[in-house]
Design a protein around this motif. Structure first.
Motif, PDB file in Angstrom:
ATOM      1  N   SER A 281       0.820  -1.212   0.000  1.00 57.52           N
ATOM      2  CA  SER A 281       0.000   0.000   0.000  1.00 57.52           C
ATOM      3  C   SER A 281       0.856   1.266   0.000  1.00 57.52           C
ATOM      4  O   SER A 281       1.895   1.330   0.660  1.00 57.52           O
ATOM      5  CB  SER A 281      -0.912   0.010   1.225  1.00 57.52           C
ATOM      6  OG  SER A 281      -1.601   1.243   1.327  1.00 57.52           O
TER       7      SER A 281
ATOM      8  N   HIS B 135      -8.320   2.511   5.544  1.00 61.19           N
ATOM      9  CA  HIS B 135      -8.590   1.792   4.304  1.00 61.19           C
ATOM     10  C   HIS B 135      -7.747   0.516   4.203  1.00 61.19           C
ATOM     11  O   HIS B 135      -8.199  -0.498   3.648  1.00 61.19           O
ATOM     12  CB  HIS B 135      -8.299   2.681   3.097  1.00 61.19           C
ATOM     13  CG  HIS B 135      -9.193   3.882   2.977  1.00 61.19           C
ATOM     14  ND1 HIS B 135     -10.172   4.192   3.905  1.00 61.19           N
ATOM     15  CD2 HIS B 135      -9.247   4.868   2.031  1.00 61.19           C
ATOM     16  CE1 HIS B 135     -10.796   5.292   3.528  1.00 61.19           C
ATOM     17  NE2 HIS B 135     -10.248   5.718   2.391  1.00 61.19           N
ATOM     18  N   ASP B 136      -6.513   0.581   4.712  1.00 59.95           N
ATOM     19  CA  ASP B 136      -5.662  -0.616   4.660  1.00 59.95           C
ATOM     20  C   ASP B 136      -6.227  -1.740   5.523  1.00 59.95           C
ATOM     21  O   ASP B 136      -6.093  -2.926   5.194  1.00 59.95           O
ATOM     22  CB  ASP B 136      -4.236  -0.271   5.112  1.00 59.95           C
ATOM     23  CG  ASP B 136      -3.451   0.472   4.040  1.00 59.95           C
ATOM     24  OD1 ASP B 136      -3.731   0.267   2.848  1.00 59.95           O
ATOM     25  OD2 ASP B 136      -2.558   1.258   4.396  1.00 59.95           O
TER      26      ASP B 136
ATOM     27  N   SER C  68      -8.907  -3.380   3.478  1.00 58.27           N
ATOM     28  CA  SER C  68      -8.291  -4.271   2.488  1.00 58.27           C
ATOM     29  C   SER C  68      -7.884  -5.582   3.141  1.00 58.27           C
ATOM     30  O   SER C  68      -8.082  -6.665   2.578  1.00 58.27           O
ATOM     31  CB  SER C  68      -7.058  -3.601   1.867  1.00 58.27           C
ATOM     32  OG  SER C  68      -7.418  -2.461   1.123  1.00 58.27           O
TER      33      SER C  68
ATOM     34  N   LYS D 111     -13.182  -6.922  -9.200  1.00 55.60           N
ATOM     35  CA  LYS D 111     -13.118  -5.801  -8.257  1.00 55.60           C
ATOM     36  C   LYS D 111     -13.143  -4.498  -9.050  1.00 55.60           C
ATOM     37  O   LYS D 111     -12.445  -4.349 -10.055  1.00 55.60           O
ATOM     38  CB  LYS D 111     -11.865  -5.900  -7.388  1.00 55.60           C
ATOM     39  CG  LYS D 111     -10.583  -6.083  -8.178  1.00 55.60           C
ATOM     40  CD  LYS D 111      -9.370  -6.249  -7.283  1.00 55.60           C
ATOM     41  CE  LYS D 111      -8.102  -6.357  -8.144  1.00 55.60           C
ATOM     42  NZ  LYS D 111      -6.875  -6.438  -7.345  1.00 55.60           N
TER      43      LYS D 111
ATOM     44  N   THR E  16      -7.452   1.152  -3.379  1.00 54.00           N
ATOM     45  CA  THR E  16      -7.229  -0.055  -2.580  1.00 54.00           C
ATOM     46  C   THR E  16      -7.356  -1.370  -3.334  1.00 54.00           C
ATOM     47  O   THR E  16      -6.724  -2.353  -2.925  1.00 54.00           O
ATOM     48  CB  THR E  16      -8.162  -0.098  -1.353  1.00 54.00           C
ATOM     49  OG1 THR E  16      -9.533  -0.123  -1.792  1.00 54.00           O
ATOM     50  CG2 THR E  16      -7.946   1.122  -0.455  1.00 54.00           C
TER      51      THR E  16
ATOM     52  N   TYR F  82      -4.385  -3.293  -3.679  1.00 56.03           N
ATOM     53  CA  TYR F  82      -3.745  -3.835  -2.481  1.00 56.03           C
ATOM     54  C   TYR F  82      -4.372  -5.151  -2.031  1.00 56.03           C
ATOM     55  O   TYR F  82      -4.003  -5.687  -0.986  1.00 56.03           O
ATOM     56  CB  TYR F  82      -3.815  -2.815  -1.336  1.00 56.03           C
ATOM     57  CG  TYR F  82      -3.361  -1.426  -1.739  1.00 56.03           C
ATOM     58  CD1 TYR F  82      -2.291  -1.241  -2.614  1.00 56.03           C
ATOM     59  CD2 TYR F  82      -3.999  -0.291  -1.249  1.00 56.03           C
ATOM     60  CE1 TYR F  82      -1.879   0.022  -2.996  1.00 56.03           C
ATOM     61  CE2 TYR F  82      -3.590   0.980  -1.627  1.00 56.03           C
ATOM     62  CZ  TYR F  82      -2.542   1.131  -2.501  1.00 56.03           C
ATOM     63  OH  TYR F  82      -2.131   2.389  -2.888  1.00 56.03           O
ATOM     64  N   PHE F  83      -5.343  -5.678  -2.781  1.00 55.86           N
ATOM     65  CA  PHE F  83      -5.918  -6.989  -2.452  1.00 55.86           C
ATOM     66  C   PHE F  83      -6.317  -7.707  -3.739  1.00 55.86           C
ATOM     67  O   PHE F  83      -6.530  -7.087  -4.784  1.00 55.86           O
ATOM     68  CB  PHE F  83      -7.112  -6.870  -1.499  1.00 55.86           C
ATOM     69  CG  PHE F  83      -8.281  -6.058  -2.016  1.00 55.86           C
ATOM     70  CD1 PHE F  83      -9.218  -6.616  -2.873  1.00 55.86           C
ATOM     71  CD2 PHE F  83      -8.452  -4.740  -1.622  1.00 55.86           C
ATOM     72  CE1 PHE F  83     -10.301  -5.883  -3.336  1.00 55.86           C
ATOM     73  CE2 PHE F  83      -9.523  -3.987  -2.082  1.00 55.86           C
ATOM     74  CZ  PHE F  83     -10.452  -4.560  -2.937  1.00 55.86           C
TER      75      PHE F  83
END
Length: 350
Positions: A30, A38-39, A42, A61, A71, A74-75
Motif C-alpha cells: 500500500s 482503508h488498509d 483491504s 473488483k 485499494t 492492495y488486495f
C-alpha cells in the motif's frame, strides 16, 4: 522504495480448502498513509476471501476515484479489476454483471465517490438490486485534495483546519434502506472481528449488499472535532449484534442462550448468526432498522453491525428474467434466432 512484495513463501504456509495461501489474496504494498483505515478494510477483504476459499479469478473488483478507489491494487492481485472514472463504478459493475453473471462483483468506493458525484449511479444500483458487494470507505473528507468536508461529514463536525461543517451529512445506510437495498450494514475499519464476517455474509448475499465502513483519515480528519476520527468512533459505537458466518459445508457449532440469537439462512445455504445486543431488533425488519438508525443519529451514536437483510432477495437477473447463461457466452444463433421468431414476437403485439 519498492511496491512489489517478495514472491518467496514459506513451504508450510497454511492453505485454505482449495489450496490457496492467504498471500494469494493480497496485492501490492500500500502507498496510503501509515495508519489509514482503508488498509485495514483491504486486510479484512483478504481475510474474508481466504476463509471463504473463493478462487481469486472468480472475483471482479471495481472502483472509482479517491484514496479508497486505490485499494483494489492492495488486495486480490489475481482477480479481474477495473478502475473507472469518478463516481461511475456502479455503471461499470452493472454492465459487467449483465455480461457475466457468474463472477463475484466487489465494488470499492469512498464517501466522495459515492455520496457526491456518484450519487445517481449509487441509487440506481440499489433500486435494481444489482448482485454485488458495495463497500464505502467512509472518512468524511476528500483525502486526495487536502481534506475538505465530504457529503457524509456530520453537521457541526470540525475539520483539521478548524472550519465547522454547516450542512447535514448524508447517511448512506439510511438512504439505502429507503431505496430498498436488500443487505445493509455498517462497520468500523478498526473492528476486524465484526467486519470480516459482514464481508463474508455480503459476498454470499444475492442482490445489492452495502457495507458502510467508518474509516478515519489519519492525515486530514483524525482531529478532536471530527466525528469520523478514531477516538470519536470508538467512543460512540453501538453494535446491534455479535455476528458470525457459517459456510454451507461447515458444521454449525455456534450456540448462544435461547432467545438471544437470530439465524438467517442465505441463498447458498450458508448461515449468518447474530447474537442480539439490542432489545427488540430484528435484522429482517426494514422499518425497525430505519427507526433504529434515526434514533442512534439523534443520540450521536454510530450504529454498527448488520442493520437489515432480506433473505428472499431477487437480484437484477432474476427480476428481468435474463438468460441463465452469461450473456458473453451467447452465440449468434442465440442472439439472432431468425425472422420466423421475430414474426411471432411482432404477432404477439397485434
Amino acid at each position: 522504495m519498492t511496491y512489489i512484495k517478495p514472491k518467496f513463501r514459506h513451504p508450510e504456509m497454511p492453505k485454505n480448502t482449495i489450496g490457496y495461501a492467504k498471500a494469494d489474496y493480497e496485492g501490492v504494498i500500500s502507498t496510503l498513509c501509515a495508519g489509514c483505515g482503508h488498509d485495514s478494510i483491504s486486510g479484512a477483504i483478504v481475510q474474508a476471501c481466504y476463509e471463504m476459499a473463493i478462487e481469486p479469478h472468480r472475483v471482479a473488483k471495481l472502483s472509482g476515484i479517491g484514496c479508497s478507489s486505490k485499494t483494489p491494487n492492495y488486495f486480490l492481485n489475481n482477480s479481474h479489476g477495473f478502475n473507472s472514472v469518478h463516481g461511475r463504478m456502479p455503471s461499470v459493475a452493472t454492465g459487467a454483471n449483465m455480461a457475466n453473471r457468474d463472477l463475484i462483483y466487489l465494488g470499492v468506493s469512498g464517501d466522495g465517490d459515492t455520496a457526491s458525484i456518484g450519487m445517481g449511479q449509487f441509487v440506481h444500483a440499489i433500486r435494481r438490486n444489482l448482485n454485488m458487494l458495495y463497500i464505502v470507505m467512509n472518512n468524511g473528507c476528500y483525502g486526495l485534495t487536502k481534506g475538505q468536508d465530504s457529503a457524509t461529514a456530520d453537521q457541526g463536525s470540525v475539520s483539521k483546519s478548524g472550519s465547522v461543517n454547516p450542512f447535514e451529512g448524508i447517511d448512506l445506510p439510511g438512504m439505502a434502506l429507503e431505496l430498498g437495498a436488500t443487505f445493509v450494514a455498517r462497520s468500523f475499519s478498526g473492528d476486524k472481528t465484526q467486519l470480516v464476517p459482514l464481508i463474508k455474509a455480503a459476498l454470499s448475499h444475492k442482490g445489492f449488499a452495502l457495507i458502510d465502513v467508518m474509516s478515519p483519515c489519519v492525515t486530514f480528519n483524525n482531529n478532536a472535532g471530527s466525528t469520523k476520527s478514531y477516538d470519536y468512533v470508538r467512543d460512540h459505537i453501538e453494535a446491534l449484534a455479535e455476528i458470525g458466518f457459517v459456510p454451507e459445508k461447515e458444521e454449525i457449532t455456534v450456540s448462544y442462550e435461547t432467545g438471544t440469537t437470530v439465524d438467517v439462512e442465505l441463498h447458498d445455504g450458508s448461515v449468518v448468526h447474530l447474537q442480539k445486543l439490542a432489545d427488540g431488533w430484528d435484522p429482517r425488519d426494514r422499518q425497525a432498522a430505519m427507526r433504529r438508525l434515526q434514533a442512534a443519529k439523534t443520540e450521536g451514536e454510530i450504529l454498527t453491525g448488520l442493520l437489515y437483510i432480506d433473505p428472499n432477495s431477487k437480484d437484477l437477473h432474476e427480476v428481468i428474467k435474463s438468460d441463465l447463461r452469461p450473456l458473453n457466452s451467447l452465440k449468434e444463433e442465440d442472439l439472432c434466432p431468425g425472422s420466423s421468431i421475430l414474426d411471432l414476437i411482432n404477432e404477439g403485439f397485434r
